[in-house]
Motif scaffolding. Structure first.
Motif, PDB file in Angstrom:
ATOM      1  N   PHE A 160      64.498  66.513  15.340  1.00 42.11           N
ATOM      2  CA  PHE A 160      65.454  67.058  16.055  1.00 42.11           C
ATOM      3  C   PHE A 160      66.335  65.884  16.945  1.00 42.11           C
ATOM      4  CE2 PHE A 160      67.451  68.468  19.934  1.00 42.11           C
ATOM      5  CZ  PHE A 160      67.348  70.059  19.921  1.00 42.11           C
ATOM      6  N   ARG A 161      67.623  65.839  16.820  1.00 41.89           N
ATOM      7  CA  ARG A 161      68.356  64.679  17.229  1.00 41.89           C
ATOM      8  C   ARG A 161      69.600  65.070  18.161  1.00 41.89           C
ATOM      9  NH1 ARG A 161      69.036  64.180  11.751  1.00 41.89           N
ATOM     10  NH2 ARG A 161      67.239  62.759  11.909  1.00 41.89           N
ATOM     11  N   ALA A 162      69.631  64.674  19.312  1.00 42.58           N
ATOM     12  CA  ALA A 162      71.097  65.067  19.953  1.00 42.58           C
ATOM     13  C   ALA A 162      71.717  63.855  20.800  1.00 42.58           C
ATOM     14  CB  ALA A 162      70.526  66.057  20.841  1.00 42.58           C
ATOM     15  N   ASN A 163      72.755  64.097  21.103  1.00 39.56           N
ATOM     16  CA  ASN A 163      73.385  63.159  22.065  1.00 39.56           C
ATOM     17  C   ASN A 163      74.543  63.774  22.848  1.00 39.56           C
ATOM     18  OD1 ASN A 163      75.592  63.551  20.465  1.00 39.56           O
ATOM     19  ND2 ASN A 163      75.513  61.513  19.236  1.00 39.56           N
ATOM     20  N   PHE A 164      74.650  63.134  23.984  1.00 36.42           N
ATOM     21  CA  PHE A 164      75.627  63.689  24.998  1.00 36.42           C
ATOM     22  C   PHE A 164      76.421  62.597  25.338  1.00 36.42           C
ATOM     23  CE2 PHE A 164      76.419  68.015  27.491  1.00 36.42           C
ATOM     24  CZ  PHE A 164      77.585  67.563  27.841  1.00 36.42           C
ATOM     25  N   LEU A 165      77.783  62.444  24.985  1.00 40.27           N
ATOM     26  CA  LEU A 165      78.633  61.189  25.412  1.00 40.27           C
ATOM     27  C   LEU A 165      79.536  61.550  26.144  1.00 40.27           C
ATOM     28  CD1 LEU A 165      78.201  59.693  21.541  1.00 40.27           C
ATOM     29  CD2 LEU A 165      76.489  59.534  23.407  1.00 40.27           C
ATOM     30  N   GLN A 166      79.822  60.445  27.318  1.00 36.90           N
ATOM     31  CA  GLN A 166      81.101  60.529  28.027  1.00 36.90           C
ATOM     32  C   GLN A 166      81.683  59.391  28.253  1.00 36.90           C
ATOM     33  OE1 GLN A 166      79.896  62.629  31.611  1.00 36.90           O
ATOM     34  NE2 GLN A 166      79.937  64.827  30.804  1.00 36.90           N
ATOM     35  N   ASP A 167      82.671  59.052  28.922  1.00 32.55           N
ATOM     36  CA  ASP A 167      83.116  57.888  29.131  1.00 32.55           C
ATOM     37  C   ASP A 167      83.889  57.701  30.602  1.00 32.55           C
ATOM     38  OD1 ASP A 167      85.687  59.157  28.877  1.00 32.55           O
ATOM     39  OD2 ASP A 167      86.467  57.931  27.318  1.00 32.55           O
ATOM     40  N   TRP A 168      83.625  58.502  31.488  1.00 28.70           N
ATOM     41  CA  TRP A 168      84.405  58.703  32.849  1.00 28.70           C
ATOM     42  C   TRP A 168      84.108  57.634  33.797  1.00 28.70           C
ATOM     43  CZ3 TRP A 168      82.280  60.224  37.503  1.00 28.70           C
ATOM     44  CH2 TRP A 168      80.986  60.687  37.496  1.00 28.70           C
ATOM     45  N   THR A 169      82.822  56.788  33.563  1.00 30.68           N
ATOM     46  CA  THR A 169      82.610  55.846  34.608  1.00 30.68           C
ATOM     47  C   THR A 169      82.815  54.292  34.219  1.00 30.68           C
ATOM     48  OG1 THR A 169      80.268  55.757  33.862  1.00 30.68           O
ATOM     49  CG2 THR A 169      80.844  57.280  35.557  1.00 30.68           C
ATOM     50  N   ILE A 170      83.540  54.330  33.076  1.00 27.01           N
ATOM     51  CA  ILE A 170      83.857  52.762  32.644  1.00 27.01           C
ATOM     52  C   ILE A 170      84.860  52.128  33.604  1.00 27.01           C
ATOM     53  CG2 ILE A 170      84.203  51.498  30.541  1.00 27.01           C
ATOM     54  CD1 ILE A 170      83.665  53.599  28.627  1.00 27.01           C
ATOM     55  N   ASN A 171      84.506  51.741  34.657  1.00 27.95           N
ATOM     56  CA  ASN A 171      85.396  51.136  35.681  1.00 27.95           C
ATOM     57  C   ASN A 171      84.557  50.635  36.714  1.00 27.95           C
ATOM     58  OD1 ASN A 171      87.232  50.677  37.764  1.00 27.95           O
ATOM     59  ND2 ASN A 171      88.410  52.689  37.744  1.00 27.95           N
ATOM     60  N   ALA A 172      84.498  49.294  36.962  1.00 27.96           N
ATOM     61  CA  ALA A 172      83.784  48.533  37.807  1.00 27.96           C
ATOM     62  C   ALA A 172      84.141  48.854  39.103  1.00 27.96           C
ATOM     63  CB  ALA A 172      83.684  47.108  37.447  1.00 27.96           C
ATOM     64  N   ASN A 173      85.538  49.293  39.413  1.00 31.24           N
ATOM     65  CA  ASN A 173      86.026  49.754  40.670  1.00 31.24           C
ATOM     66  C   ASN A 173      85.936  51.151  41.241  1.00 31.24           C
ATOM     67  OD1 ASN A 173      87.087  46.895  41.008  1.00 31.24           O
ATOM     68  ND2 ASN A 173      88.709  47.576  39.652  1.00 31.24           N
ATOM     69  N   SER A 259      72.116  59.753  25.536  1.00 32.57           N
ATOM     70  CA  SER A 259      73.309  59.983  26.559  1.00 32.57           C
ATOM     71  C   SER A 259      73.764  58.641  27.210  1.00 32.57           C
ATOM     72  CB  SER A 259      72.967  60.967  27.708  1.00 32.57           C
ATOM     73  OG  SER A 259      71.797  60.392  28.368  1.00 32.57           O
ATOM     74  N   THR A 260      75.294  58.828  27.456  1.00 32.59           N
ATOM     75  CA  THR A 260      75.938  57.713  28.353  1.00 32.59           C
ATOM     76  C   THR A 260      76.863  58.093  28.885  1.00 32.59           C
ATOM     77  OG1 THR A 260      76.833  55.592  27.838  1.00 32.59           O
ATOM     78  CG2 THR A 260      76.942  57.223  26.047  1.00 32.59           C
ATOM     79  N   ARG A 261      77.656  57.466  29.627  1.00 33.08           N
ATOM     80  CA  ARG A 261      78.870  57.868  30.436  1.00 33.08           C
ATOM     81  C   ARG A 261      79.743  56.365  30.176  1.00 33.08           C
ATOM     82  NH1 ARG A 261      76.614  59.546  36.129  1.00 33.08           N
ATOM     83  NH2 ARG A 261      76.133  61.675  35.689  1.00 33.08           N
ATOM     84  N   TYR A 262      79.333  55.794  28.915  1.00 36.17           N
ATOM     85  CA  TYR A 262      80.165  54.365  28.622  1.00 36.17           C
ATOM     86  C   TYR A 262      80.321  54.648  27.125  1.00 36.17           C
ATOM     87  CZ  TYR A 262      79.756  51.704  33.171  1.00 36.17           C
ATOM     88  OH  TYR A 262      80.027  51.459  34.407  1.00 36.17           O
ATOM     89  N   ALA A 263      80.602  55.776  26.545  1.00 36.07           N
ATOM     90  CA  ALA A 263      81.170  55.853  25.380  1.00 36.07           C
ATOM     91  C   ALA A 263      82.695  56.058  25.113  1.00 36.07           C
ATOM     92  CB  ALA A 263      80.274  56.818  24.410  1.00 36.07           C
ATOM     93  N   ARG A 264      83.296  55.021  25.010  1.00 33.05           N
ATOM     94  CA  ARG A 264      84.661  55.025  25.137  1.00 33.05           C
ATOM     95  C   ARG A 264      85.400  56.057  24.228  1.00 33.05           C
ATOM     96  NH1 ARG A 264      87.625  54.358  29.286  1.00 33.05           N
ATOM     97  NH2 ARG A 264      87.252  51.986  29.683  1.00 33.05           N
ATOM     98  N   LEU A 269      81.021  64.955  24.386  1.00 32.44           N
ATOM     99  CA  LEU A 269      80.340  65.014  23.001  1.00 32.44           C
ATOM    100  C   LEU A 269      79.030  65.255  22.994  1.00 32.44           C
ATOM    101  CD1 LEU A 269      81.077  64.619  19.835  1.00 32.44           C
ATOM    102  CD2 LEU A 269      79.960  62.695  20.147  1.00 32.44           C
ATOM    103  N   TYR A 270      78.790  66.659  22.860  1.00 33.00           N
ATOM    104  CA  TYR A 270      77.453  67.142  22.699  1.00 33.00           C
ATOM    105  C   TYR A 270      77.177  67.584  21.496  1.00 33.00           C
ATOM    106  CZ  TYR A 270      73.361  70.354  23.923  1.00 33.00           C
ATOM    107  OH  TYR A 270      71.960  70.761  23.913  1.00 33.00           O
ATOM    108  N   THR A 271      75.925  67.089  20.833  1.00 33.09           N
ATOM    109  CA  THR A 271      75.780  67.357  19.224  1.00 33.09           C
ATOM    110  C   THR A 271      74.158  67.586  19.075  1.00 33.09           C
ATOM    111  OG1 THR A 271      75.694  65.288  18.256  1.00 33.09           O
ATOM    112  CG2 THR A 271      77.721  66.378  18.552  1.00 33.09           C
TER     113      THR A 271
END
Length: 382
Positions: A160-173, A259-264, A269-271
């Motif tokens: 069983f493999r799954a991921n949930f990827l986002q990118d909304w926090t790639i901003n140091a400010n 899972s990550t919020r750093y996947a530009r 993406l949830y699979t």
């Protein structure tokens, strides 16, 4: 025609999830007309009167409160729906249960396993109906995956493999904390992507593939300090920006989660993919009306992944909507959860996942974080 029964809803929290739940309550009677219970939007609660009033006007709530304790004390409220940040879930749920109210809460159940256990204890002592809004279970293609697995078509499960990827926090400010960014504040959220994103993946995995027995995880916080939006001071960041873990399931299969919020390039993406002895299935939120299926018993000349368009009337939930070939969306999963909760009130059953069931997801999340902190495998004793 049987007389309809009102289920008077008190909603606490006017953010994104408050909107999705309200939409579910409003639409369920149109598409599930056979249900005996009809939600009535009785009251909504927010910290400020202006926000509560604007939300009530938009969604049709009859009244407002600015103190959640007053909402719970009202005799004209049957069910309390918690759409607040995670740090308020436990206190509100326990108070609502002690007041004899039905309780529905957004995921994750709480910030920690200990908080969640206190909620389960209060709910079970009160004996009130309850559910946790892990809505992805109720997308028709995911429910169909459950039916296929339960039928035995996959045979013994290996992976069983799954991921949930986002990118909304790639901003140091980007600041942490406060309205809109409370998920960045560990004291409010409890954790980062583990409790926010991986909890969805874990809930689905437990539902489809059974219990997890041990985990080995790693996490990373890529930006170590951020300004706190409420105080204006720079503070250490306590959440996990990314988490990956391996696990073993009780049925002997292996699991891999990321899972990550750093996947530009990825917004949501949830699979998941499940490999069995005889067949495999996989699903992608971006194409949520399709379930992919590989059957090793197919003739070699036509063997390959098939794409099942889950829109036909004999597939889960779809007989309530349009005609075959016309898809539904994210918001419909909340309509389905409302319908299932109302149905459970009729039958006297439960609406899964209950608080008790969601406690297992909380336990896995905590074990993953403890494993990452210690660099060791963690056994899970549920």
């Amino acid at each position: 025609m049987a007389t309809k029964k009102e289920l008077r809803i008190g909603l606490i929290g006017c953010g994104f999830m408050g909107r999705t739940h309200s939409n579910g309550y409003l639409r369920v009677k149109n598409f599930f007309p056979e249900l005996q219970y009809v939600p009535v939007l009785k009251a909504v609660c927010a910290r400020t009167e202006s926000k509560a009033r604007a939300f009530a006007d938009q969604w049709g709530y009859e009244s407002i409160e600015t103190d959640w304790k007053k909402l719970i004390a009202r005799e004209d409220i049957d069910a309390v729906d918690i759409c607040t940040p995670n740090d308020m879930h436990a206190e509100i749920a326990i108070a609502a249960a002690e007041a004899g109210k039905m309780v529905l809460t957004e995921k994750p159940l709480a910030r920690t396993y200990e908080e969640a256990l206190g909620m389960v204890t209060a709910i079970e002592k009160a004996g009130v109906p309850n559910t946790v809004w892990y809505n992805y279970r109720r997308l028709p293609a995911v429910t169909l995956a459950k039916q296929i697995i339960d039928s035995g078509k996959l045979g013994r499960i290996f992976h069983f493999r799954a991921n949930f990827l986002q990118d909304w926090t790639i901003n140091a400010n980007l600041p942490q904390g406060g309205e809109g960014l409370w998920r960045m504040d560990a004291s409010v959220a409890g954790s980062g992507v583990t409790g926010d994103l991986l909890s969805h993946c874990i809930d689905t995995a437990l539902w489809l593939n059974g219990s997890i027995t041990n985990v080995s995880g790693m996490t990373e916080t890529f930006v170590k300090e951020r300004m706190h939006q409420l105080t204006g001071t720079v503070q250490p960041v306590g959440i996990d920006d990314a988490c990956t873990f391996m696990c073993r399931f009780r049925n002997g299969s292996l699991g891999l989660f990321e899972s990550t919020r750093y996947a530009r390039g990825h917004k949501a993406l949830y699979t998941f993919e499940i490999n069995g002895e005889h067949a495999s299935i996989r699903w992608d939120l971006h194409d949520l009306n399709r379930l992919e299926f590989f059957d090793n018993s197919d003739l070699s000349v036509v063997k390959g992944w098939r794409s099942i368009h889950v829109t036909d009337g004999d597939q889960p939930y779809m007989n309530k909507w349009w005609v075959p070939g016309l898809g539904i969306g994210y918001e419909h999963s909340f309509v389905h959860q409302v319908a299932d909760f109302l149905q459970s009130l009729e039958t006297g059953g439960s609406c899964s996942p209950t608080f008790r069931e969601a406690l297992e997801t909380q336990l896995v999340c905590q074990a993953v974080l403890e494993s990452a902190a210690s660099g060791t495998w963690k056994e899970i004793h549920s």
